[in-house]
Design an enzyme around this catalytic site. Structure first.
Site, PDB file in Angstrom:
ATOM      1  N   GLU A 116       2.641   1.749 -16.203  1.00 27.79           N
ATOM      2  CA  GLU A 116       2.514   1.489 -15.066  1.00 27.79           C
ATOM      3  C   GLU A 116       4.079   0.196 -13.696  1.00 27.79           C
ATOM      4  O   GLU A 116       4.706   0.733 -13.703  1.00 27.79           O
ATOM      5  CB  GLU A 116       1.038   0.861 -13.356  1.00 27.79           C
ATOM      6  CG  GLU A 116       0.386   1.582 -14.034  1.00 27.79           C
ATOM      7  CD  GLU A 116      -1.235   0.504 -13.022  1.00 27.79           C
ATOM      8  OE1 GLU A 116      -1.677   0.788 -12.293  1.00 27.79           O
ATOM      9  OE2 GLU A 116      -1.133  -0.546 -13.999  1.00 27.79           O
TER      10      GLU A 116
ATOM     11  N   TRP B 255       3.263   6.130   1.848  1.00 27.92           N
ATOM     12  CA  TRP B 255       3.291   6.294   0.471  1.00 27.92           C
ATOM     13  C   TRP B 255       2.972   8.154   0.221  1.00 27.92           C
ATOM     14  O   TRP B 255       2.143   8.743   1.088  1.00 27.92           O
ATOM     15  CB  TRP B 255       1.993   6.043  -0.501  1.00 27.92           C
ATOM     16  CG  TRP B 255       2.370   6.125  -1.880  1.00 27.92           C
ATOM     17  CD1 TRP B 255       2.881   6.165  -3.432  1.00 27.92           C
ATOM     18  CD2 TRP B 255       1.474   7.910  -2.817  1.00 27.92           C
ATOM     19  NE1 TRP B 255       3.434   5.710  -3.989  1.00 27.92           N
ATOM     20  CE2 TRP B 255       1.664   7.538  -4.535  1.00 27.92           C
ATOM     21  CE3 TRP B 255       0.587   8.192  -2.236  1.00 27.92           C
ATOM     22  CZ2 TRP B 255       0.952   8.722  -5.121  1.00 27.92           C
ATOM     23  CZ3 TRP B 255      -0.707   8.819  -3.529  1.00 27.92           C
ATOM     24  CH2 TRP B 255       0.575   9.304  -4.494  1.00 27.92           C
TER      25      TRP B 255
ATOM     26  N   GLU C  26      -6.558  -1.359 -20.994  1.00 26.13           N
ATOM     27  CA  GLU C  26      -6.175  -1.322 -19.668  1.00 26.13           C
ATOM     28  C   GLU C  26      -4.963  -2.172 -20.383  1.00 26.13           C
ATOM     29  O   GLU C  26      -4.270  -2.116 -19.320  1.00 26.13           O
ATOM     30  CB  GLU C  26      -6.699  -2.737 -19.217  1.00 26.13           C
ATOM     31  CG  GLU C  26      -6.378  -3.376 -18.298  1.00 26.13           C
ATOM     32  CD  GLU C  26      -6.375  -2.647 -16.827  1.00 26.13           C
ATOM     33  OE1 GLU C  26      -6.569  -2.024 -17.057  1.00 26.13           O
ATOM     34  OE2 GLU C  26      -5.757  -3.380 -15.850  1.00 26.13           O
TER      35      GLU C  26
ATOM     36  N   ARG D  44       0.620  -0.920   0.297  1.00 31.05           N
ATOM     37  CA  ARG D  44       0.284   0.102  -0.422  1.00 31.05           C
ATOM     38  C   ARG D  44       0.947   1.164  -0.406  1.00 31.05           C
ATOM     39  O   ARG D  44       0.539   2.077   0.039  1.00 31.05           O
ATOM     40  CB  ARG D  44      -0.897   0.398   0.598  1.00 31.05           C
ATOM     41  CG  ARG D  44      -1.316  -1.507   1.043  1.00 31.05           C
ATOM     42  CD  ARG D  44      -3.111  -0.865   2.523  1.00 31.05           C
ATOM     43  NE  ARG D  44      -3.866  -0.135   2.138  1.00 31.05           N
ATOM     44  CZ  ARG D  44      -5.021   0.011   1.851  1.00 31.05           C
ATOM     45  NH1 ARG D  44      -5.493  -1.426   2.139  1.00 31.05           N
ATOM     46  NH2 ARG D  44      -6.028   1.038   2.059  1.00 31.05           N
TER      47      ARG D  44
ATOM     48  N   LYS E  84      -0.872   1.113  -4.356  1.00 27.65           N
ATOM     49  CA  LYS E  84      -2.179   0.210  -4.682  1.00 27.65           C
ATOM     50  C   LYS E  84      -3.400   1.191  -4.271  1.00 27.65           C
ATOM     51  O   LYS E  84      -4.306   0.656  -5.109  1.00 27.65           O
ATOM     52  CB  LYS E  84      -2.372  -0.812  -3.590  1.00 27.65           C
ATOM     53  CG  LYS E  84      -3.304  -2.113  -3.304  1.00 27.65           C
ATOM     54  CD  LYS E  84      -3.253  -2.431  -5.107  1.00 27.65           C
ATOM     55  CE  LYS E  84      -4.044  -4.088  -5.743  1.00 27.65           C
ATOM     56  NZ  LYS E  84      -3.978  -3.723  -6.899  1.00 27.65           N
TER      57      LYS E  84
ATOM     58  N   HIS F  10      -7.891   9.013 -35.868  1.00 26.01           N
ATOM     59  CA  HIS F  10      -7.668  10.651 -35.939  1.00 26.01           C
ATOM     60  C   HIS F  10      -6.512  11.256 -35.405  1.00 26.01           C
ATOM     61  O   HIS F  10      -6.499  11.934 -34.863  1.00 26.01           O
ATOM     62  CB  HIS F  10      -8.725  10.675 -35.472  1.00 26.01           C
ATOM     63  CG  HIS F  10      -9.957  10.395 -36.283  1.00 26.01           C
ATOM     64  ND1 HIS F  10     -10.398  10.881 -37.365  1.00 26.01           N
ATOM     65  CD2 HIS F  10     -10.424   9.555 -36.450  1.00 26.01           C
ATOM     66  CE1 HIS F  10     -11.417   9.919 -38.054  1.00 26.01           C
ATOM     67  NE2 HIS F  10     -11.411   9.254 -37.458  1.00 26.01           N
TER      68      HIS F  10
ATOM     69  N   ASN G  32      -2.592   7.574   8.925  1.00 22.92           N
ATOM     70  CA  ASN G  32      -3.548   7.751   7.436  1.00 22.92           C
ATOM     71  C   ASN G  32      -4.426   8.679   6.832  1.00 22.92           C
ATOM     72  O   ASN G  32      -5.675   8.727   7.905  1.00 22.92           O
ATOM     73  CB  ASN G  32      -3.854   6.203   7.125  1.00 22.92           C
ATOM     74  CG  ASN G  32      -2.810   5.381   6.933  1.00 22.92           C
ATOM     75  OD1 ASN G  32      -1.310   5.173   7.055  1.00 22.92           O
ATOM     76  ND2 ASN G  32      -3.329   3.987   6.630  1.00 22.92           N
ATOM     77  N   GLY G  33      -4.442   9.683   6.425  1.00 22.12           N
ATOM     78  CA  GLY G  33      -4.610  10.171   5.620  1.00 22.12           C
ATOM     79  C   GLY G  33      -4.343  11.696   5.526  1.00 22.12           C
ATOM     80  O   GLY G  33      -3.164  11.638   5.445  1.00 22.12           O
TER      81      GLY G  33
HETATM   82  C1  G6P Z   1      -4.000   3.240  -7.807  1.00 21.13           C
HETATM   83  C2  G6P Z   1      -3.900   1.632  -7.837  1.00 21.13           C
HETATM   84  C3  G6P Z   1      -4.514   1.377  -9.745  1.00 21.13           C
HETATM   85  C4  G6P Z   1      -6.004   1.396  -9.049  1.00 21.13           C
HETATM   86  C5  G6P Z   1      -6.893   2.754  -9.048  1.00 21.13           C
HETATM   87  C6  G6P Z   1      -8.317   2.376  -8.632  1.00 21.13           C
HETATM   88  O1  G6P Z   1      -4.355   4.244  -9.069  1.00 21.13           O
HETATM   89  O2  G6P Z   1      -2.369   1.767  -8.482  1.00 21.13           O
HETATM   90  O3  G6P Z   1      -4.030  -0.472  -9.730  1.00 21.13           O
HETATM   91  O4  G6P Z   1      -6.937   0.901 -10.468  1.00 21.13           O
HETATM   92  O5  G6P Z   1      -6.211   3.016  -7.260  1.00 21.13           O
HETATM   93  O6  G6P Z   1      -7.816   1.981  -7.581  1.00 21.13           O
HETATM   94  P1  G6P Z   1      -9.220   1.260  -6.408  1.00 21.13           P
HETATM   95  O7  G6P Z   1      -8.641   0.025  -5.136  1.00 21.13           O
HETATM   96  O8  G6P Z   1     -10.616   1.954  -6.695  1.00 21.13           O
HETATM   97  O9  G6P Z   1      -9.721  -0.364  -7.616  1.00 21.13           O
END
Ligand code: G6P
Length: 609
Positions: free
Chosen positions: A489, A73, A482, A27, A604, A505, A99-100
């Protein structure tokens, strides 16, 4: 996006706290830190970088039976040791992990500076620590001081605090950011995610918003911000201890890619009714009457989840003939969204904690909108704040780069689309064909995984490409997006995912002889046009890697390499098409020697807006 772990009991806290942080490190991994209390002194260890750096710098650990830790992070200030958690008050009496984000931090900081506080870091957490520290110095208990401090902040805070002069208790609180408490015999654990608790206990309580818990080894008292006592239900932690183990795989991402057949099977379990060709969705039954009147569906999500939302929107329009869109949750919340009684809003989030998604959800809810949730994390904020929903049960996803959650969520939207389609004009017979296709899907994904070594060879060949393009049409535009996202990523390679139409285009100008292009060409109504796009790409010298039905000789002739699809129902093609793209991105990153599960600059779950 950060991980919190705390322990109070009669064992040494260091190993338990570090063990919990290891399970949460995905995380956030910019820095890590732990505080323990020993002999009424705070013992602090912090370091920049991965948790490993903290352990290497403290091979003996820290003494004490009570400890809190954090893996983060960075959001405020640079990644420096001074900015790492835990943070202490200026008297070094209390320590907190947080956290927050505190929105009114500057006003609070100015007030405390005027009172003589000299801050050691640039963080909002230190400001909160100082507020709590001043409270206990003034004679409040730790719990009362935490409550008083939380009443002064605006923003989000999942916190755990410890007072070195009262080392008999931890105080944890949840204002927005998740906090769970694990229960044991003579011990309590506290974490930001139940995954960290699972090796120690399978019983927990989940704090609700604005709740504060005071933990001793043998008791828990939970109150709200007005100090009214709150009764808490003990819940079972559903994860298995080994769910977060890497097993025989080199990386969690590879493990999670290969777990997809099992994960999809779990998403489907008990939800298909072949006899009537329909999906059985528990949450749906509670809202049946309102859903009958729905005339529009708005999916919203971020990142990979947004691509699964796009798949859902396509299926909803195509098969349920229901106007449907997929919106970037971050944009939706600032757009003054139009909310009406005939729209169903569907929030999708793997973690259920993405701040942008939750902000949009709360805005829609405050206007009276009906909201369904699709999430992987049981008990997450999203699951608690939606009117009804669906867990996809993909199991813990550890790699930052999402794979199995994408396919499980896309499948979740598919079940929703099937349910609506059958409420509207899809016949029982067509419903049965779709259900049969879904039943076969896990096994077909298994077949797609057999192409791993071909994907690896392609990845090794193109791992230094200056640009990679992914093209699809219909529901596979989302899959192209995706596929490109995966490559950006974890392999840090410029890539674009787009529709074969959009390619002409502008982006076609990026193609030069030898440029790698992934093209998704399933045998559906998009095939003819995609073949036209393949010819356009070929004429510019692109190296085309096509995903197409095994007997499609026309595609085989144009493409330089073909990954075969088994015969399938067109509604499931996104879930099959994405598999080679996931494998390709993984092997490109592997060839480049990158830290696949912990890509640079990413987290994450992004719990800030
Ligand atoms: C972050 C992660 C992505 C993920 C996105 C949404 O950017 O690095 O891998 O898709 O959050 O996360 P969620 O938990 O809302 O699907």
């Amino acid at each position: 996006m950060c991980g919190i772990m705390g322990y109070i009991g009669n064992q040494e806290a260091w190993g338990i706290v570090v063990g919990g942080l290891r399970r949460l490190e995905y995380r956030g991994y910019d820095s890590a830190g732990v505080v323990t209390v020993s002999g009424k002194a705070l013992r602090l260890a912090r370091s920049v970088g991965h948790l490993r750096a903290l352990e290497d710098a403290n091979p003996e650990g820290l003494p004490g039976n009570i400890g809190i830790g954090h893996t983060s992070w960075a959001t405020h200030g640079g990644v420096t040791e001074a900015n790492c958690h835990p943070h202490l008050d200026s008297k070094s009496r209390i320590a907190i992990v947080h956290n927050g984000i505190i929105d009114n931090v500057e006003a609070l900081r100015a007030e405390l500076v005027a009172k003589g506080t000299q801050f050691r870091s640039e963080t909002d957490t230190e400001v909160l620590a100082e507020l709590i520290g001043r409270g206990v110095e003034a004679g409040l208990s730790l719990r009362d001081s935490v409550v008083a401090a939380l009443k002064r902040i605006e923003g989000t805070a999942g916190i755990v605090a410890v007072d070195r002069l009262d080392p008999e208790r931890l105080v944890a609180a949840r204002i927005g950011s998740p906090v769970v408490v694990g229960l044991g015999e003579g011990a309590c654990w506290v974490a930001s995610d139940a995954l960290a608790l699972r090796p120690y206990t399978d019983r927990m309580i989940v704090l609700d918003d604005s709740e504060i818990a005071e933990l001793t080894p043998n008791s828990i008292k939970t109150v709200d911000l007005e100090q009214r006592s709150r009764e808490k239900r003990v819940e079972k932690i559903l994860h298995q201890p080994e769910d977060a183990d890497i097993g025989q795989f080199a990386h969690f991402m590879l493990k999670e890619i290969h777990e997809q057949p099992v994960a999809l099977d779990r998403t489907l379990r008990g939800r298909l009714d072949a006899s009537i060709g329909n999906a059985r969705l528990g949450g749906f039954q509670t809202q049946e009457q309102r859903l009958f009147d729905i005339r529009r569906v708005v999916f919203f999500a971020c990142g990979t989840s947004l691509y699964s939302a796009q798949v859902g929107a396509y299926l909803m329009s195509r098969y349920a003939r229901m106007p449907a869109t997929a919106e970037d949750a971050a944009e939706l919340s600032v757009q003054n969204p139009i909310v009406d009684r005939q729209t169903l809003y569907v929030a999708i989030s793997q973690s259920g904690e993405t701040a942008d998604t939750l902000v949009a959800l709360r805005e829609i809810r405050s206007r009276g909108g009906l909201i369904a949730g699709i999430t992987n994390v049981v008990g997450s904020s999203l699951s608690r704040e939606t009117d009804f929903g669906m867990y996809v049960h993909a199991g813990p996803e550890i790699s930052v780069c999402s794979t199995k959650a994408f396919t499980a969520q896309a499948l979740g939207t598919e079940l929703l689309a099937l349910r609506f389609a059958r409420m509207r004009d899809l016949s029982a017979n067509d419903g049965r064909l779709w259900v049969e296709a879904l039943e076969r899907l896990p096994q077909q994904v298994r077949l797609m995984l057999e192409h791993a070594s071909a994907c690896r060879e392609l990845a090794e060949r193109f791992c230094n490409a200056r640009f990679t393009m992914f093209v699809g049409r219909g529901p596979n535009v989302a899959v192209a997006g995706e596929g490109a996202l995966k490559l950006k990523e974890i392999a840090y390679l410029p890539a674009e995912g787009l529709s074969g139409a959009g390619m002409k285009h502008g982006p076609l100008a990026l193609i030069e002889p030898g440029s790698p292009v992934w093209a998704l060409v399933p045998p559906d109504e998009t095939r003819e046009r995609m073949i036209g796009n393949l010819r356009e790409l070929k004429a510019r010298g692109a190296f085309i890697m096509a995903v197409a039905q095994s007997d499609d000789s026309e595609v085989a002739q144009i493409a330089d390499h073909m990954v075969p699809l088994p015969p399938h129902h067109p509604a499931v093609s996104p879930i099959l098409n994405v598999i080679p793209l996931q494998l390709y991105a993984y092997y490109v990153a592997l060839a480049k020697g990158y830290d696949i599960d912990k890509p640079r600059n990413l987290a994450k779950s992004v719990t800030v807006t």
